[in-house]
Structure formats: C-alpha cells, structure tokens
Design a protein around this motif. Structure first.
Motif, PDB file in Angstrom:
ATOM      1  N   ARG A  63       0.831  -1.209   0.000  1.00 19.84           N
ATOM      2  CA  ARG A  63       0.000   0.000   0.000  1.00 19.84           C
ATOM      3  C   ARG A  63       0.865   1.258   0.000  1.00 19.84           C
ATOM      4  O   ARG A  63       0.587   2.212  -0.717  1.00 19.84           O
ATOM      5  N   ARG A  64       1.944   1.235   0.783  1.00 17.72           N
ATOM      6  CA  ARG A  64       2.857   2.384   0.830  1.00 17.72           C
ATOM      7  C   ARG A  64       3.483   2.657  -0.540  1.00 17.72           C
ATOM      8  O   ARG A  64       3.831   3.792  -0.847  1.00 17.72           O
ATOM      9  N   GLN A  65       3.642   1.604  -1.322  1.00 18.65           N
ATOM     10  CA  GLN A  65       4.227   1.740  -2.649  1.00 18.65           C
ATOM     11  C   GLN A  65       3.169   2.038  -3.706  1.00 18.65           C
ATOM     12  O   GLN A  65       3.483   2.145  -4.888  1.00 18.65           O
ATOM     13  N   GLY A  66       1.906   2.112  -3.274  1.00 19.12           N
ATOM     14  CA  GLY A  66       0.818   2.334  -4.222  1.00 19.12           C
ATOM     15  C   GLY A  66       0.579   1.116  -5.087  1.00 19.12           C
ATOM     16  O   GLY A  66       0.156   1.215  -6.235  1.00 19.12           O
ATOM     17  N   PHE A  67       0.844  -0.060  -4.521  1.00 15.00           N
ATOM     18  CA  PHE A  67       0.768  -1.313  -5.270  1.00 15.00           C
ATOM     19  C   PHE A  67      -0.283  -2.215  -4.647  1.00 15.00           C
ATOM     20  O   PHE A  67      -0.356  -2.345  -3.426  1.00 15.00           O
ATOM     21  N   GLN A  68      -1.096  -2.830  -5.471  1.00 13.53           N
ATOM     22  CA  GLN A  68      -2.102  -3.772  -4.981  1.00 13.53           C
ATOM     23  C   GLN A  68      -1.651  -5.176  -5.365  1.00 13.53           C
ATOM     24  O   GLN A  68      -1.511  -5.496  -6.545  1.00 13.53           O
ATOM     25  N   THR A  69      -1.434  -6.020  -4.379  1.00 13.43           N
ATOM     26  CA  THR A  69      -0.929  -7.368  -4.648  1.00 13.43           C
ATOM     27  C   THR A  69      -2.056  -8.374  -4.828  1.00 13.43           C
ATOM     28  O   THR A  69      -3.111  -8.266  -4.206  1.00 13.43           O
ATOM     29  N   ASN A  70      -1.801  -9.352  -5.656  1.00 15.33           N
ATOM     30  CA  ASN A  70      -2.673 -10.522  -5.778  1.00 15.33           C
ATOM     31  C   ASN A  70      -2.133 -11.645  -4.908  1.00 15.33           C
ATOM     32  O   ASN A  70      -2.872 -12.454  -4.390  1.00 15.33           O
ATOM     33  N   SER A  71      -0.814 -11.687  -4.805  1.00 11.54           N
ATOM     34  CA  SER A  71      -0.155 -12.688  -3.978  1.00 11.54           C
ATOM     35  C   SER A  71       1.243 -12.179  -3.654  1.00 11.54           C
ATOM     36  O   SER A  71       1.727 -11.225  -4.255  1.00 11.54           O
ATOM     37  N   ALA A  72       1.890 -12.820  -2.688  1.00 12.31           N
ATOM     38  CA  ALA A  72       3.260 -12.459  -2.321  1.00 12.31           C
ATOM     39  C   ALA A  72       3.955 -13.692  -1.771  1.00 12.31           C
ATOM     40  O   ALA A  72       3.333 -14.530  -1.118  1.00 12.31           O
ATOM     41  N   THR A  73       5.230 -13.793  -2.047  1.00  9.38           N
ATOM     42  CA  THR A  73       6.027 -14.902  -1.552  1.00  9.38           C
ATOM     43  C   THR A  73       7.307 -14.353  -0.939  1.00  9.38           C
ATOM     44  O   THR A  73       7.981 -13.539  -1.553  1.00  9.38           O
ATOM     45  N   VAL A  74       7.611 -14.801   0.269  1.00 12.89           N
ATOM     46  CA  VAL A  74       8.829 -14.407   0.965  1.00 12.89           C
ATOM     47  C   VAL A  74       9.677 -15.658   1.126  1.00 12.89           C
ATOM     48  O   VAL A  74       9.168 -16.716   1.506  1.00 12.89           O
ATOM     49  N   GLU A  75      10.966 -15.537   0.831  1.00 17.03           N
ATOM     50  CA  GLU A  75      11.869 -16.678   0.956  1.00 17.03           C
ATOM     51  C   GLU A  75      12.884 -16.400   2.048  1.00 17.03           C
ATOM     52  O   GLU A  75      13.580 -15.374   2.014  1.00 17.03           O
ATOM     53  N   LEU A  76      12.945 -17.293   3.034  1.00 19.54           N
ATOM     54  CA  LEU A  76      13.921 -17.220   4.103  1.00 19.54           C
ATOM     55  C   LEU A  76      14.971 -18.285   3.836  1.00 19.54           C
ATOM     56  O   LEU A  76      14.634 -19.448   3.620  1.00 19.54           O
ATOM     57  N   SER A  77      16.229 -17.907   3.839  1.00 21.16           N
ATOM     58  CA  SER A  77      17.307 -18.859   3.586  1.00 21.16           C
ATOM     59  C   SER A  77      18.189 -18.936   4.823  1.00 21.16           C
ATOM     60  O   SER A  77      18.525 -17.928   5.433  1.00 21.16           O
ATOM     61  N   GLY A  78      18.558 -20.146   5.192  1.00 21.79           N
ATOM     62  CA  GLY A  78      19.394 -20.356   6.365  1.00 21.79           C
ATOM     63  C   GLY A  78      19.525 -21.831   6.634  1.00 21.79           C
ATOM     64  O   GLY A  78      19.560 -22.632   5.681  1.00 21.79           O
ATOM     65  N   LEU A  79      19.567 -22.209   7.892  1.00 19.08           N
ATOM     66  CA  LEU A  79      19.696 -23.613   8.271  1.00 19.08           C
ATOM     67  C   LEU A  79      18.480 -24.064   9.070  1.00 19.08           C
ATOM     68  O   LEU A  79      18.035 -23.353   9.980  1.00 19.08           O
ATOM     69  N   CYS A  80      17.966 -25.250   8.729  1.00 21.09           N
ATOM     70  CA  CYS A  80      16.868 -25.825   9.499  1.00 21.09           C
ATOM     71  C   CYS A  80      17.408 -26.243  10.862  1.00 21.09           C
ATOM     72  O   CYS A  80      18.625 -26.244  11.100  1.00 21.09           O
ATOM     73  N   GLU A  81      16.521 -26.583  11.743  1.00 18.46           N
ATOM     74  CA  GLU A  81      16.913 -26.949  13.109  1.00 18.46           C
ATOM     75  C   GLU A  81      17.890 -28.120  13.111  1.00 18.46           C
ATOM     76  O   GLU A  81      18.889 -28.098  13.843  1.00 18.46           O
ATOM     77  N   ALA A  82      17.650 -29.133  12.293  1.00 17.65           N
ATOM     78  CA  ALA A  82      18.519 -30.307  12.270  1.00 17.65           C
ATOM     79  C   ALA A  82      19.928 -29.961  11.775  1.00 17.65           C
ATOM     80  O   ALA A  82      20.922 -30.420  12.342  1.00 17.65           O
ATOM     81  N   CYS A  83      20.033 -29.154  10.737  1.00 21.54           N
ATOM     82  CA  CYS A  83      21.338 -28.793  10.173  1.00 21.54           C
ATOM     83  C   CYS A  83      22.084 -27.786  11.039  1.00 21.54           C
ATOM     84  O   CYS A  83      23.311 -27.692  10.989  1.00 21.54           O
ATOM     85  N   ALA A  84      21.361 -27.013  11.828  1.00 21.22           N
ATOM     86  CA  ALA A  84      21.993 -26.003  12.670  1.00 21.22           C
ATOM     87  C   ALA A  84      22.714 -26.622  13.864  1.00 21.22           C
ATOM     88  O   ALA A  84      23.566 -25.975  14.470  1.00 21.22           O
ATOM     89  N   HIS A  85      22.413 -27.862  14.161  1.00 21.76           N
ATOM     90  CA  HIS A  85      23.046 -28.500  15.334  1.00 21.76           C
ATOM     91  C   HIS A  85      24.147 -29.406  14.947  1.00 21.76           C
ATOM     92  O   HIS A  85      24.428 -30.134  14.285  1.00 21.76           O
TER      93      HIS A  85
END
Length: 65
Positions: free
Chosen positions: A43-65
């Motif tokens: 909304r701040r950008q004056g944009f109306q979305t139909n959908s949105a996807t956010v990607e988080l990259s890192g380590l899962c719990e099993a790989c972090a240990h």
C-alpha cells in the motif's frame, strides 16, 4: 508463477518459505501478521498485490546442530 505444488496453494495469497541452505528442506508458513505487513508495504508503494512470496534462507533446526 506458483512456488508451491500443493493443490490448496494460491488460496492463501501470501506465504513465506523457509529453505535450508544445507539439506534443501523447505517449509511453508502462513501467518496473518505477515500478511498484514506485506499488504501495508504494498500500500505504501501504491501497489495492490494478488499474492506475495517471501523466501527465508538459512539452516533448518537439524542442520543447525
């Protein structure tokens, strides 16, 4: 473009994917608070979305240990 292969995908509108950089495991997250933040940003950008996807990259719990 759809990031998810589940049949109900696309009904949520906004999703976050947490993807492990080590093993490749991905989990899909739907959170009303995230949806509100993404709508507000658009909304701040004056944009109306139909959908949105956010990607988080890192380590899962099993790989972090």
């Amino acid at each position: 473009m759809r990031s998810c292969v589940h049949s109900e995908c696309g009904t949520h509108g906004r999703a976050a994917f947490a993807i492990c950089a080590n093993c490749g495991r991905a989990s899909e997250v739907h959170d009303p608070a995230l949806e509100r933040v993404l709508r507000r940003i658009a909304r701040r950008q004056g944009f109306q979305t139909n959908s949105a996807t956010v990607e988080l990259s890192g380590l899962c719990e099993a790989c972090a240990h």
